[in-house]
Design a protein around this motif. Structure first.
Motif, PDB file in Angstrom:
ATOM      1  N   GLN A   2       0.810  -1.209   0.000  1.00 24.51           N
ATOM      2  CA  GLN A   2       0.000   0.000   0.000  1.00 24.51           C
ATOM      3  C   GLN A   2       0.849   1.268   0.000  1.00 24.51           C
ATOM      4  O   GLN A   2       0.453   2.265  -0.583  1.00 24.51           O
ATOM      5  N   SER A   3       2.038   1.235   0.638  1.00 25.21           N
ATOM      6  CA  SER A   3       2.842   2.450   0.712  1.00 25.21           C
ATOM      7  C   SER A   3       3.552   2.765  -0.602  1.00 25.21           C
ATOM      8  O   SER A   3       3.843   3.918  -0.878  1.00 25.21           O
ATOM      9  N   SER A   4       3.839   1.776  -1.401  1.00 26.83           N
ATOM     10  CA  SER A   4       4.520   1.984  -2.681  1.00 26.83           C
ATOM     11  C   SER A   4       4.105   0.896  -3.670  1.00 26.83           C
ATOM     12  O   SER A   4       4.895   0.007  -3.990  1.00 26.83           O
ATOM     13  N   PRO A   5       2.875   0.984  -4.163  1.00 23.00           N
ATOM     14  CA  PRO A   5       2.350  -0.113  -4.988  1.00 23.00           C
ATOM     15  C   PRO A   5       3.175  -0.391  -6.234  1.00 23.00           C
ATOM     16  O   PRO A   5       3.338  -1.543  -6.614  1.00 23.00           O
ATOM     17  N   TRP A   6       3.718   0.619  -6.870  1.00 24.16           N
ATOM     18  CA  TRP A   6       4.471   0.372  -8.097  1.00 24.16           C
ATOM     19  C   TRP A   6       5.736  -0.430  -7.840  1.00 24.16           C
ATOM     20  O   TRP A   6       6.208  -1.136  -8.714  1.00 24.16           O
ATOM     21  N   THR A   7       6.284  -0.343  -6.634  1.00 21.99           N
ATOM     22  CA  THR A   7       7.496  -1.088  -6.300  1.00 21.99           C
ATOM     23  C   THR A   7       7.201  -2.533  -5.926  1.00 21.99           C
ATOM     24  O   THR A   7       7.953  -3.434  -6.284  1.00 21.99           O
ATOM     25  N   PHE A   8       6.119  -2.756  -5.200  1.00 23.57           N
ATOM     26  CA  PHE A   8       5.874  -4.073  -4.628  1.00 23.57           C
ATOM     27  C   PHE A   8       4.775  -4.881  -5.306  1.00 23.57           C
ATOM     28  O   PHE A   8       4.642  -6.069  -5.052  1.00 23.57           O
ATOM     29  N   GLU A   9       4.020  -4.264  -6.168  1.00 27.64           N
ATOM     30  CA  GLU A   9       2.876  -4.929  -6.773  1.00 27.64           C
ATOM     31  C   GLU A   9       3.261  -6.232  -7.489  1.00 27.64           C
ATOM     32  O   GLU A   9       2.659  -7.280  -7.272  1.00 27.64           O
ATOM     33  N   ASN A  10       4.290  -6.177  -8.334  1.00 30.53           N
ATOM     34  CA  ASN A  10       4.669  -7.376  -9.095  1.00 30.53           C
ATOM     35  C   ASN A  10       5.148  -8.481  -8.174  1.00 30.53           C
ATOM     36  O   ASN A  10       4.911  -9.652  -8.431  1.00 30.53           O
ATOM     37  N   LYS A  11       5.820  -8.126  -7.087  1.00 29.32           N
ATOM     38  CA  LYS A  11       6.299  -9.127  -6.123  1.00 29.32           C
ATOM     39  C   LYS A  11       5.113  -9.811  -5.441  1.00 29.32           C
ATOM     40  O   LYS A  11       5.118 -11.023  -5.228  1.00 29.32           O
ATOM     41  N   TRP A  12       4.128  -9.011  -5.086  1.00 34.31           N
ATOM     42  CA  TRP A  12       2.934  -9.561  -4.429  1.00 34.31           C
ATOM     43  C   TRP A  12       2.215 -10.525  -5.372  1.00 34.31           C
ATOM     44  O   TRP A  12       1.842 -11.636  -4.977  1.00 34.31           O
ATOM     45  N   TYR A  13       2.040 -10.130  -6.636  1.00 36.27           N
ATOM     46  CA  TYR A  13       1.395 -11.010  -7.607  1.00 36.27           C
ATOM     47  C   TYR A  13       2.186 -12.304  -7.782  1.00 36.27           C
ATOM     48  O   TYR A  13       1.611 -13.388  -7.889  1.00 36.27           O
ATOM     49  N   LEU A  14       3.504 -12.193  -7.810  1.00 38.50           N
ATOM     50  CA  LEU A  14       4.324 -13.382  -7.990  1.00 38.50           C
ATOM     51  C   LEU A  14       4.208 -14.321  -6.790  1.00 38.50           C
ATOM     52  O   LEU A  14       4.107 -15.542  -6.959  1.00 38.50           O
ATOM     53  N   LEU A  15       4.182 -13.767  -5.610  1.00 38.55           N
ATOM     54  CA  LEU A  15       3.991 -14.601  -4.411  1.00 38.55           C
ATOM     55  C   LEU A  15       2.616 -15.263  -4.427  1.00 38.55           C
ATOM     56  O   LEU A  15       2.480 -16.442  -4.063  1.00 38.55           O
ATOM     57  N   GLU A  16       1.615 -14.531  -4.845  1.00 36.31           N
ATOM     58  CA  GLU A  16       0.270 -15.102  -4.947  1.00 36.31           C
ATOM     59  C   GLU A  16       0.238 -16.229  -5.989  1.00 36.31           C
ATOM     60  O   GLU A  16      -0.417 -17.252  -5.780  1.00 36.31           O
ATOM     61  N   ALA A  17       0.953 -16.029  -7.090  1.00 35.86           N
ATOM     62  CA  ALA A  17       1.009 -17.067  -8.128  1.00 35.86           C
ATOM     63  C   ALA A  17       1.647 -18.333  -7.587  1.00 35.86           C
ATOM     64  O   ALA A  17       1.125 -19.441  -7.787  1.00 35.86           O
ATOM     65  N   GLU A  18       2.757 -18.180  -6.893  1.00 34.31           N
ATOM     66  CA  GLU A  18       3.455 -19.344  -6.345  1.00 34.31           C
ATOM     67  C   GLU A  18       2.606 -20.053  -5.279  1.00 34.31           C
ATOM     68  O   GLU A  18       2.570 -21.277  -5.231  1.00 34.31           O
ATOM     69  N   GLU A  19       1.925 -19.267  -4.449  1.00 25.71           N
ATOM     70  CA  GLU A  19       1.052 -19.878  -3.432  1.00 25.71           C
ATOM     71  C   GLU A  19      -0.110 -20.618  -4.097  1.00 25.71           C
ATOM     72  O   GLU A  19      -0.446 -21.738  -3.704  1.00 25.71           O
ATOM     73  N   SER A  20      -0.701 -20.010  -5.120  1.00 25.74           N
ATOM     74  CA  SER A  20      -1.801 -20.663  -5.835  1.00 25.74           C
ATOM     75  C   SER A  20      -1.325 -21.948  -6.503  1.00 25.74           C
ATOM     76  O   SER A  20      -2.027 -22.968  -6.474  1.00 25.74           O
ATOM     77  N   PHE A  21      -0.153 -21.912  -7.084  1.00 27.60           N
ATOM     78  CA  PHE A  21       0.431 -23.102  -7.716  1.00 27.60           C
ATOM     79  C   PHE A  21       0.627 -24.199  -6.669  1.00 27.60           C
ATOM     80  O   PHE A  21       0.230 -25.355  -6.881  1.00 27.60           O
ATOM     81  N   THR A  22       1.170 -23.832  -5.530  1.00 28.27           N
ATOM     82  CA  THR A  22       1.392 -24.790  -4.444  1.00 28.27           C
ATOM     83  C   THR A  22       0.089 -25.404  -3.962  1.00 28.27           C
ATOM     84  O   THR A  22       0.035 -26.591  -3.622  1.00 28.27           O
ATOM     85  N   ASN A  23      -0.973 -24.610  -3.964  1.00 23.38           N
ATOM     86  CA  ASN A  23      -2.288 -25.072  -3.506  1.00 23.38           C
ATOM     87  C   ASN A  23      -3.130 -25.689  -4.620  1.00 23.38           C
ATOM     88  O   ASN A  23      -4.326 -25.906  -4.449  1.00 23.38           O
ATOM     89  N   ASN A  24      -2.495 -25.952  -5.781  1.00 22.91           N
ATOM     90  CA  ASN A  24      -3.173 -26.565  -6.926  1.00 22.91           C
ATOM     91  C   ASN A  24      -4.326 -25.743  -7.478  1.00 22.91           C
ATOM     92  O   ASN A  24      -5.236 -26.283  -8.100  1.00 22.91           O
ATOM     93  N   ASP A  25      -4.298 -24.444  -7.260  1.00 21.04           N
ATOM     94  CA  ASP A  25      -5.294 -23.547  -7.848  1.00 21.04           C
ATOM     95  C   ASP A  25      -4.670 -22.959  -9.115  1.00 21.04           C
ATOM     96  O   ASP A  25      -4.201 -21.822  -9.148  1.00 21.04           O
ATOM     97  N   PHE A  26      -4.655 -23.771 -10.178  1.00 22.97           N
ATOM     98  CA  PHE A  26      -3.893 -23.444 -11.367  1.00 22.97           C
ATOM     99  C   PHE A  26      -4.447 -22.249 -12.136  1.00 22.97           C
ATOM    100  O   PHE A  26      -3.677 -21.483 -12.711  1.00 22.97           O
ATOM    101  N   GLU A  27      -5.743 -22.077 -12.152  1.00 22.08           N
ATOM    102  CA  GLU A  27      -6.313 -20.924 -12.858  1.00 22.08           C
ATOM    103  C   GLU A  27      -5.914 -19.622 -12.175  1.00 22.08           C
ATOM    104  O   GLU A  27      -5.556 -18.645 -12.839  1.00 22.08           O
ATOM    105  N   ALA A  28      -5.978 -19.606 -10.848  1.00 15.72           N
ATOM    106  CA  ALA A  28      -5.546 -18.408 -10.123  1.00 15.72           C
ATOM    107  C   ALA A  28      -4.059 -18.167 -10.340  1.00 15.72           C
ATOM    108  O   ALA A  28      -3.625 -17.023 -10.546  1.00 15.72           O
ATOM    109  N   ALA A  29      -3.272 -19.234 -10.328  1.00 13.89           N
ATOM    110  CA  ALA A  29      -1.830 -19.098 -10.533  1.00 13.89           C
ATOM    111  C   ALA A  29      -1.544 -18.473 -11.899  1.00 13.89           C
ATOM    112  O   ALA A  29      -0.725 -17.551 -12.000  1.00 13.89           O
ATOM    113  N   LYS A  30      -2.208 -18.959 -12.951  1.00 19.75           N
ATOM    114  CA  LYS A  30      -2.010 -18.391 -14.289  1.00 19.75           C
ATOM    115  C   LYS A  30      -2.293 -16.895 -14.291  1.00 19.75           C
ATOM    116  O   LYS A  30      -1.534 -16.108 -14.849  1.00 19.75           O
ATOM    117  N   SER A  31      -3.394 -16.534 -13.677  1.00 18.62           N
ATOM    118  CA  SER A  31      -3.776 -15.126 -13.626  1.00 18.62           C
ATOM    119  C   SER A  31      -2.728 -14.294 -12.868  1.00 18.62           C
ATOM    120  O   SER A  31      -2.332 -13.213 -13.321  1.00 18.62           O
TER     121      SER A  31
END
Length: 133
Positions: A2-31
């Motif tokens: 929230q304090s610097s979205p342009w700096t951290f946004e892509n990192k947050w999405y990437l972490l969400e992708a990896e977590e979704s992949f780990t949890n077998n939520d492949f559609e969310a991971a792709k997104s």
């Protein structure tokens, strides 16, 4: 984020992708992989765009989506090269060469774009450094 979205946004999405992949939520991971790549590209974080492409490539490979995996590896290779990470380019090249059939590598794009990179003389390897001491 929230304090610097342009700096951290892509990192947050990437972490969400990896977590979704780990949890077998492949559609969310792709997104989330796509969003991580788009955000890194938008904010000109070439190295983070490369990482997102690379992790997406492993994800697609795990799902058996070979063409998408190869395309993502190529884009990761291109971004790492643009960033100057020549050693990483070479390790990706070696991984792809050992993981895919020669026909699949040659058939699409790899012949023209996906090849090992010569390290610049300004970046000698450790053996060269040690021998000059």
């Amino acid at each position: 984020v929230q304090s610097s979205p342009w700096t951290f946004e892509n990192k947050w999405y990437l972490l969400e992708a990896e977590e979704s992949f780990t949890n077998n939520d492949f559609e969310a991971a792709k997104s989330f992989y796509k969003q991580a790549i788009s955000s890194a590209k938008l904010h000109k974080f070439v190295h983070e765009e490369a990482l997102a492409y690379e992790l997406a490539a492993y994800f697609y490979l795990e799902l058996g989506e070979i063409e998408q995996s190869m395309a993502s590896f190529l884009l990761a290779h291109e971004r790492y090269h643009e960033w100057g990470a020549f050693g990483k380019c070479n390790s990706l090249f070696e991984f792809v060469k050992s993981s895919f059939s020669p026909a699949s590598i040659e058939s699409d794009f790899a012949v023209s774009s996906f090849r090992p990179v010569s390290l610049p003389t300004a970046c000698p390897n450790k053996q060269q450094q040690a021998s000059s001491i």
